[in-house]
Design a protein around this motif. Structure first.
Motif, PDB file in Angstrom:
ATOM      1  N   SER A 282      36.986  55.129  67.210  1.00 51.48           N
ATOM      2  CA  SER A 282      37.765  54.330  66.263  1.00 51.48           C
ATOM      3  C   SER A 282      36.954  54.291  64.970  1.00 51.48           C
ATOM      4  N   VAL A 283      37.644  54.294  63.829  1.00 50.59           N
ATOM      5  CA  VAL A 283      36.946  54.470  62.559  1.00 50.59           C
ATOM      6  C   VAL A 283      37.321  53.353  61.582  1.00 50.59           C
ATOM      7  N   SER A 284      36.306  52.766  60.935  1.00 60.36           N
ATOM      8  CA  SER A 284      36.626  51.809  59.877  1.00 60.36           C
ATOM      9  C   SER A 284      35.772  52.096  58.648  1.00 60.36           C
TER      10      SER A 284
ATOM     11  N   ASN B  45      40.602  49.368  58.601  1.00 59.69           N
ATOM     12  CA  ASN B  45      40.597  50.092  59.853  1.00 59.69           C
ATOM     13  C   ASN B  45      41.425  51.351  59.710  1.00 59.69           C
TER      14      ASN B  45
ATOM     15  N   TYR C  12      41.465  54.040  61.921  1.00 61.63           N
ATOM     16  CA  TYR C  12      42.103  54.357  63.195  1.00 61.63           C
ATOM     17  C   TYR C  12      41.476  53.534  64.305  1.00 61.63           C
ATOM     18  N   LEU C  13      42.312  52.972  65.162  1.00 63.11           N
ATOM     19  CA  LEU C  13      41.833  52.246  66.337  1.00 63.11           C
ATOM     20  C   LEU C  13      42.472  52.854  67.567  1.00 63.11           C
TER      21      LEU C  13
ATOM     22  N   ALA D  50      42.610  51.513  70.548  1.00 59.84           N
ATOM     23  CA  ALA D  50      43.277  50.493  71.348  1.00 59.84           C
ATOM     24  C   ALA D  50      43.171  49.181  70.585  1.00 59.84           C
ATOM     25  N   PRO D  51      43.952  48.184  70.883  1.00 58.32           N
ATOM     26  CA  PRO D  51      45.103  48.165  71.772  1.00 58.32           C
ATOM     27  C   PRO D  51      46.304  48.895  71.140  1.00 58.32           C
TER      28      PRO D  51
ATOM     29  N   LEU E 134      47.641  48.192  67.593  1.00 57.77           N
ATOM     30  CA  LEU E 134      46.822  48.651  66.467  1.00 57.77           C
ATOM     31  C   LEU E 134      46.795  50.170  66.403  1.00 57.77           C
TER      32      LEU E 134
ATOM     33  N   HIS F  40      31.993  53.190  59.723  1.00 53.34           N
ATOM     34  CA  HIS F  40      31.532  52.754  61.041  1.00 53.34           C
ATOM     35  C   HIS F  40      32.475  53.297  62.101  1.00 53.34           C
TER      36      HIS F  40
ATOM     37  N   ASN G 162      33.179  53.560  66.479  1.00 51.10           N
ATOM     38  CA  ASN G 162      32.738  53.238  67.833  1.00 51.10           C
ATOM     39  C   ASN G 162      33.586  53.978  68.827  1.00 51.10           C
ATOM     40  N   GLY G 163      32.982  54.248  69.962  1.00 53.38           N
ATOM     41  CA  GLY G 163      33.650  55.023  70.997  1.00 53.38           C
ATOM     42  C   GLY G 163      32.731  55.176  72.183  1.00 53.38           C
TER      43      GLY G 163
ATOM     44  N   SER H 270      29.363  52.906  75.900  1.00 49.81           N
ATOM     45  CA  SER H 270      30.125  52.576  74.703  1.00 49.81           C
ATOM     46  C   SER H 270      29.133  52.322  73.582  1.00 49.81           C
ATOM     47  N   CYS H 271      29.416  52.839  72.401  1.00 47.61           N
ATOM     48  CA  CYS H 271      28.471  52.583  71.332  1.00 47.61           C
ATOM     49  C   CYS H 271      29.149  52.535  69.979  1.00 47.61           C
ATOM     50  N   MET H 272      28.428  51.965  69.046  1.00 48.23           N
ATOM     51  CA  MET H 272      28.927  51.758  67.711  1.00 48.23           C
ATOM     52  C   MET H 272      27.918  52.409  66.781  1.00 48.23           C
TER      53      MET H 272
END
Lengths: 449, 183
Positions: free
Chosen positions: A371-373, A378, A380-381, A383-384, A387, A412, A414-415, A425-427
Motif C-alpha cells: 500500500s502506498v501513501s 493515500n 493505493y490501499l 485493504a479494506p 478503501l 511510505h 507497507n506490505g 509485515s513491514c512499513m
C-alpha cells in the motif's frame, strides 16, 4: 568614591568559551570575537513554548548572546502560571504568553530581538520552521514534540551514501520537566536519535478502567474521572467538555465531590480535579531553571561548536539529593521519520501498478502487496475493500502525476516482506527519484531545493 | 555550525522573494502506523469499515459489527474510532453510536474494554480492538459493568437478559429506556 574599575564586558562569561581554544572544541571552531559576533548576527533560534520552560529558555538564550529569537505559544497567561513563569505579572493574566514573554525579555536585555507568534504550532507553514538554525523545545506534550520532530526531520536529506547532508540537518534541543525530574536532549536528525526513534521512552499514560469508575471507585481520582468521562456526557450530551472553561471544571469538581461523599472517599479538591482532568503534574520552578540552563548551553554548543554537545540525553532527578546521568540512545535505523529511506529510481512513465510490482522485485525490499501513501494522500490501499475501491483507479495512473510531478520525494509503503523465508509485515520509507527529470538521477548534484 | 548559518542566511536573503511551494500537509508518525494497521486489516464478514471523510482521512472512521452468534445475533452496532497523532502511543478513542442494552456499554456509548484504556499497548492494533469489540457481543460480561441494570439482569436471570436484548434490538423499551431498532 566612584567605582573606577571598568565595567566588565557583558559577554565576559561567554568570552571564556568563545575566545579561548579548548580540548573539547569542534573541528571547525575558531576561537575569537568573530564567533561571538556571528552568533549574534546569524544564529536564529526558535523557542517552542512560552510556559515554565519557555520563559527560562528565552531568558537564558538571550543572556547567552543569541540575539535573533522567535517564540511560539498558543496559550494565554493564567493566574496559576505566575509562581514560576517569572516573565508574567498579575496584570498580564489573559494576555498571550508568547507576546508578553518576548516583550519582557527585550525590556531587560538590550540588543535582543524576539518575535512572538501567538498561534498553534500546526498553524505555521512548514517553511516557517526552516528559517531557524536551531529549534529549542519547552513543551509539555508528546503530541507537540512529535509534530515538531516530524517537521524538523522533513528537511533532512541524505547523500548517495546515506550520510545526512549537513546543511539539511535541523538541530533540536528538547527540554522537559515533571516535578523534580527533568530531561534535556540534543536531537540532530540523521545523526542522533529523533524523537520518534525513542518514543518508547515515555511511560504509558495511566488510565483507569471505565467500569471501575462507574462501579467501584476507590480513589479521589476515580471520582473525578467518573464526573469528567461519564457523568458529563450523560448530563451535557452534545456539549464537548472544555478543560479551559472554569465553569466546566467547577461542574466536574462538584459532581466528583458528590460521588466521593456517596462512596466515603476523601481528598477531592478543585486543584486535584484540574490536575487529574488536565493531566497536570506539579511544576517546580528550580527544575525548569536547571533543565533550561542545560538546554541553552547545548544550543550554544551546537551553534558555535565551542564544545562537544551532550550525547545525547541528560536525565535529572532532584527528588532526593541530585542525580544526573547522560545516556547515549541509539537511532532506529529503520525510523520512518528520520531514516534515509530506500532509494528507488523510476521512469516518470511508470504507473502506480508497475511501481507496486517493482517493489516486489527490489533486492532491498522484496515487498509484496504494498500500500502506498505520499504526503498524507493515500495512493493505493490493499485493504479494506472500501478503501481499495476508492484508490483502485490510481493504479493505472503514473506515479509521477500522482506525486504532483515533483522530481523526487518520500513515499511510505507497507506490505509483506520475505526475510529468511519468513513473511513479515513491514512499513518502509522510500525516496523516489524520477529519472531524467531535472537531471536528478545523480543524487550528489541533486541539491535540496 | 555557525559558518553554515552564515551561508544559509545569505541564501535566505536571496530566496526571500522566491515564492514557496504550497503548504504541505504533514503526515504524522501516528498516521503512518495507522495506515499500516488499516491496510493489513483482516476482518470477519460480520465487521465492516466506513471512512466518512474519504480515503485521505484514516484517523476518523467507523466500524459496524453484526454478531453472528450469541445474544446480539442479527443486530448491527456502529462504533466511531478517533485516532490520535501519537498513535499507537495512545489507544484509539472508541464510542458506540448505536444505543444498546449491554452490560459493558453505557447509554452514552462509552465502552468498557480493557485494551481501550488500562491495558492498551503499542503492539496492539486496530484489528485487535475490533476483535475485542466483537467479543463484547458474543461474551457480555457482568463483572465489569457500565450499564449496571443490564449487568445485574445478566447475572441474576440470563433468560430475562436475552429477552431484554431482543426487545431492545427490535426497537422498544427495557424498563424506562427506549432503544431504537438496530436489526
Amino acid at each position: 568614591m566612584a567605582d573606577t574599575s571598568p565595567q566588565p564586558s557583558r559577554s565576559r562569561d561567554l568570552d571564556k568559551l568563545l575566545l579561548r581554544p579548548g580540548n573539547l572544541v569542534g573541528p571547525r571552531f575558531e576561537p575569537g570575537p568573530e564567533t561571538r559576533d556571528d552568533l549574534q548576527a546569524y544564529a536564529r533560534v526558535l523557542v517552542v513554548g512560552a510556559g515554565g520552560l519557555g520563559c527560562e529558555l528565552l531568558k537564558d538564550l538571550a543572556l547567552t548572546g543569541f540575539r535573533n529569537l522567535d517564540v511560539i505559544d498558543m496559550d494565554r497567561i493564567e493566574v496559576t502560571n505566575l509562581n514560576r513563569q517569572f516573565l508574567f505579572r498579575l496584570e498580564d493574566v489573559g494576555k498571550p504568553k508568547a507576546e508578553v514573554a518576548a516583550k519582557r525579555v527585550m525590556e531587560r536585555i538590550s540588543g535582543v530581538n524576539i518575535v512572538p507568534h501567538f498561534c498553534r504550532i500546526e498553524d505555521k507553514d512548514i517553511s516557517f520552521y526552516n528559517d531557524f538554525n536551531i529549534i529549542a523545545l519547552g513543551l509539555d506534550s508528546i503530541e507537540a514534540r512529535s509534530y515538531i520532530n516530524g517537521v524538523a526531520c522533513s528537511f533532512l536529506e541524505y547523500d548517495s551514501y546515506n550520510n545526512p547532508r549537513e546543511e539539511t540537518i535541523k538541530p533540536m534541543v528538547d527540554g522537559g520537566t515533571e516535578g523534580f525530574k527533568g530531561h534535556a536532549r540534543v536531537i540532530l536528525p540523521g545523526i542522533t536519535p529523533c524523537f520518534e526513534c525513542t518514543i518508547w521512552l515515555f511511560p504509558p499514560q495511566v488510565k483507569f478502567p471505565l467500569c471501575t469508575l462507574a462501579e467501584t471507585p476507590r480513589t479521589a481520582a476515580h471520582c473525578i474521572e467518573y464526573a469528567h468521562l461519564i457523568k458529563w456526557n450523560e448530563v451535557h450530551g452534545g456539549t464537548a467538555f472544555d478543560p479551559d472553561d472554569p465553569e466546566h471544571m467547577k461542574w466536574v469538581y462538584n459532581e466528583a465531590l458528590k460521588r466521593a461523599e456517596l462512596f466515603g472517599i476523601p481528598g477531592v479538591t478543585y486543584s486535584l480535579t484540574q490536575g487529574v482532568v488536565k493531566n497536570i503534574i506539579p511544576a517546580i520552578a528550580s527544575t525548569n531553571a536547571i533543565i533550561s540552563a542545560a538546554c541553552a548551553l547545548e544550543t550554544l554548543k551546537i551553534a558555535t561548536e565551542c564544545s562537544k554537545t551532550l550525547s545525547n540525553y541528560l536525565s535529572y532527578n532532584g527528588t532526593q539529593g541530585v542525580h544526573t546521568k547522560v545516556t547515549e540512545f541509539e537511532r532506529d535505523k529503520d525510523c520512518l521519520v528520520c531514516g534515509p529511506g530506500v532509494l528507488i529510481e523510476v521512469e516518470p512513465s511508470v504507473t502506480l501498478q508497475k511501481f507496486i510490482y517493482l517493489l516486489e522485485e527490489h533486492p532491498k525490499l522484496w515487498l509484496s502487496r504494498a500500500s502506498v501513501s505520499h504526503q498524507g494522500k493515500n495512493l493505493y490501499l490493499q485493504a479494506p475493500t472500501v478503501l481499495e475501491e476508492m484508490t483502485r483507479s490510481n493504479l493505472s495512473q503514473t506515479l509521477f502525476n500522482l506525486m504532483g510531478k515533483v522530481t523526487r520525494d518520500i513515499v511510505h509503503v507497507n506490505g509483506t516482506a520475505t526475510k529468511n523465508d519468513q513473511k513479515i509485515s513491514c512499513m518502509r520509507k522510500l525516496l523516489v527519484v524520477f529519472k531524467g527529470t531535472d537531471g536528478v538521477a545523480d543524487m550528489d548534484t541533486a541539491g535540496g531545493a | 555550525m555557525i559558518k553554515l548559518f552564515k551561508v544559509k542566511e545569505k541564501q535566505r536573503e536571496l530566496a526571500e522573494n522566491a515564492s514557496g511551494g504550497a503548504p504541505i500537509k504533514k503526515q504524522t508518525a501516528g498516521e503512518l502506523r495507522l495506515h499500516k494497521d488499516i491496510s493489513e486489516l483482516n476482518l470477519p464478514k460480520s465487521c465492516a469499515m466506513h471512512f466518512p471523510n474519504g480515503k485521505d482521512d484514516l484517523m476518523n472512521f467507523e466500524v459496524s459489527i453484526r454478531p453472528d452468534e450469541g445474544y446480539y445475533m442479527g443486530g448491527t452496532f456502529l462504533f466511531s474510532f478517533q485516532v490520535s497523532p501519537i498513535y499507537p502511543h495512545e489507544a484509539p478513542k472508541v464510542k458506540c453510536k448505536t444505543k444498546v442494552y449491554h452490560p459493558n456499554i453505557d447509554l452514552e456509548g462509552n465502552v468498557c474494554l480493557n485494551i481501550l484504556r488500562e491495558d492498551w499497548k503499542p503492539v496492539l492494533n486496530i484489528n485487535t480492538v475490533i476483535y475485542g469489540l466483537y467479543h463484547l457481543f458474543t461474551e457480555p460480561n457482568y463483572e465489569d459493568p457500565l450499564n449496571h441494570d443490564a449487568a445485574a439482569v445478566l447475572r441474576e436471570n440470563p433468560k430475562l437478559f436475552e429477552s431484554n436484548v431482543r426487545r431492545a434490538m427490535a426497537g422498544g423499551y427495557v424498563g424506562q429506556i427506549f432503544f431504537p431498532r438496530c436489526m
